[in-house]
Design an enzyme around this catalytic site. Structure first.
Site, PDB file in Angstrom:
ATOM      1  N   ILE A  40      38.542  36.433  46.063  1.00  0.00           N
ATOM      2  CA  ILE A  40      37.266  37.413  46.080  1.00  0.00           C
ATOM      3  C   ILE A  40      36.215  35.356  45.877  1.00  0.00           C
ATOM      4  CG2 ILE A  40      36.849  37.014  43.893  1.00  0.00           C
ATOM      5  CD1 ILE A  40      34.491  38.968  44.073  1.00  0.00           C
ATOM      6  N   ASN A  97      50.331  31.721  38.365  1.00  0.00           N
ATOM      7  CA  ASN A  97      49.670  31.513  37.054  1.00  0.00           C
ATOM      8  C   ASN A  97      50.664  32.210  36.122  1.00  0.00           C
ATOM      9  OD1 ASN A  97      48.495  28.660  37.751  1.00  0.00           O
ATOM     10  ND2 ASN A  97      46.373  30.565  38.488  1.00  0.00           N
ATOM     11  N   VAL A 106      43.671  37.069  35.386  1.00  0.00           N
ATOM     12  CA  VAL A 106      44.207  38.594  35.478  1.00  0.00           C
ATOM     13  C   VAL A 106      45.481  39.043  35.131  1.00  0.00           C
ATOM     14  CG1 VAL A 106      43.570  40.620  36.774  1.00  0.00           C
ATOM     15  CG2 VAL A 106      42.424  38.630  37.253  1.00  0.00           C
ATOM     16  N   HIS A 110      49.555  38.478  39.947  1.00  0.00           N
ATOM     17  CA  HIS A 110      49.196  38.114  40.923  1.00  0.00           C
ATOM     18  C   HIS A 110      49.456  36.202  41.588  1.00  0.00           C
ATOM     19  CE1 HIS A 110      46.779  36.799  38.283  1.00  0.00           C
ATOM     20  NE2 HIS A 110      46.218  35.841  39.334  1.00  0.00           N
TER      21      HIS A 110
HETATM   22  P1  AMP Z   1      44.794  33.632  38.166  1.00  0.00           P
HETATM   23  O1  AMP Z   1      43.267  32.777  37.321  1.00  0.00           O
HETATM   24  O2  AMP Z   1      45.650  33.078  38.394  1.00  0.00           O
HETATM   25  O3  AMP Z   1      44.875  34.628  37.162  1.00  0.00           O
HETATM   26  O4  AMP Z   1      43.460  33.885  39.602  1.00  0.00           O
HETATM   27  C1  AMP Z   1      42.836  35.505  39.024  1.00  0.00           C
HETATM   28  C2  AMP Z   1      42.707  35.452  40.864  1.00  0.00           C
HETATM   29  O5  AMP Z   1      41.733  36.470  40.884  1.00  0.00           O
HETATM   30  C3  AMP Z   1      40.969  34.758  40.552  1.00  0.00           C
HETATM   31  O6  AMP Z   1      41.380  33.233  42.159  1.00  0.00           O
HETATM   32  C4  AMP Z   1      40.010  34.794  41.275  1.00  0.00           C
HETATM   33  O7  AMP Z   1      38.752  34.716  42.084  1.00  0.00           O
HETATM   34  C5  AMP Z   1      40.574  36.672  42.071  1.00  0.00           C
HETATM   35  N1  AMP Z   1      39.686  37.690  41.839  1.00  0.00           N
HETATM   36  C6  AMP Z   1      39.095  37.955  40.823  1.00  0.00           C
HETATM   37  N2  AMP Z   1      38.591  39.235  40.772  1.00  0.00           N
HETATM   38  C7  AMP Z   1      38.612  39.603  42.165  1.00  0.00           C
HETATM   39  C8  AMP Z   1      38.261  40.694  43.369  1.00  0.00           C
HETATM   40  N3  AMP Z   1      37.806  41.065  42.740  1.00  0.00           N
HETATM   41  N4  AMP Z   1      39.042  39.918  44.442  1.00  0.00           N
HETATM   42  C9  AMP Z   1      39.440  39.609  44.802  1.00  0.00           C
HETATM   43  N5  AMP Z   1      39.998  38.681  44.219  1.00  0.00           N
HETATM   44  C10 AMP Z   1      39.274  38.759  42.754  1.00  0.00           C
END
Ligand code: AMP
Length: 126
Positions: A40, A97, A106, A110
């Site tokens: 996003i 991460n 999150v 991922h």
């Molecule tokens: P991390 O810091 O590795 O946990 O990355 C989490 C990622 O999730 C970040 O790059 C956010 O921009 C992405 N993110 C959070 N919410 C959403 C969403 N609803 N759709 C797509 N990406 C998201």
């Protein structure tokens, strides 16, 4: 707020909600093991997230507890997403991460897939 990747899986996290269809996401690729959708807040011209369908907090959780078939399916899905996006020749970067020092936000595993331009140094230097 970085997550504690040692905590139990929280079913209310945003990626669990995307998997259940409660939050919209553009489904770029989906199979039995994985789902891919655009980040996003893209940090590169191409920034795709690939997540396992199983409930794993982090790479640590996944690598320790997922059955071999699920690990193989997920790893193959990451490669398939990159190949289907035409990124093999120009190249891409993968990032997963895990825990506070990585700034994992999150708590559902991922893999970030970055591409589309020279990506610079591997880590930011302050
Ligand atoms: P991390 O810091 O590795 O946990 O990355 C989490 C990622 O999730 C970040 O790059 C956010 O921009 C992405 N993110 C959070 N919410 C959403 C969403 N609803 N759709 C797509 N990406 C998201």
């Amino acid at each position: 707020m970085p997550v504690d990747a040692t905590l139990p899986y929280d079913d209310g996290n945003v990626f669990a909600r995307i998997l259940r269809g409660e939050i919209p996401a553009t489904r770029l690729y989906e199979d039995e093991w994985a789902l891919a959708f655009p980040d996003i807040d893209p940090q590169a011209p191409t920034h795709i997230l690939v997540i396992p369908k199983g409930a794993y907090v982090s790479w640590d959780d996944f690598s320790a507890h997922a059955p071999a078939e699920e690990i193989a399916g997920f790893v193959r899905a990451v490669g398939t997403v990159a190949r289907a996006a035409g990124l093999v020749e120009s190249g891409y970067r993968l990032l997963a991460n895990t825990g506070p020092h990585s700034h994992q936000e999150v708590p559902h595993l991922h893999v970030h897939l970055f591409a589309g331009a020279p990506l610079g140094p591997m880590l930011a230097r302050d």
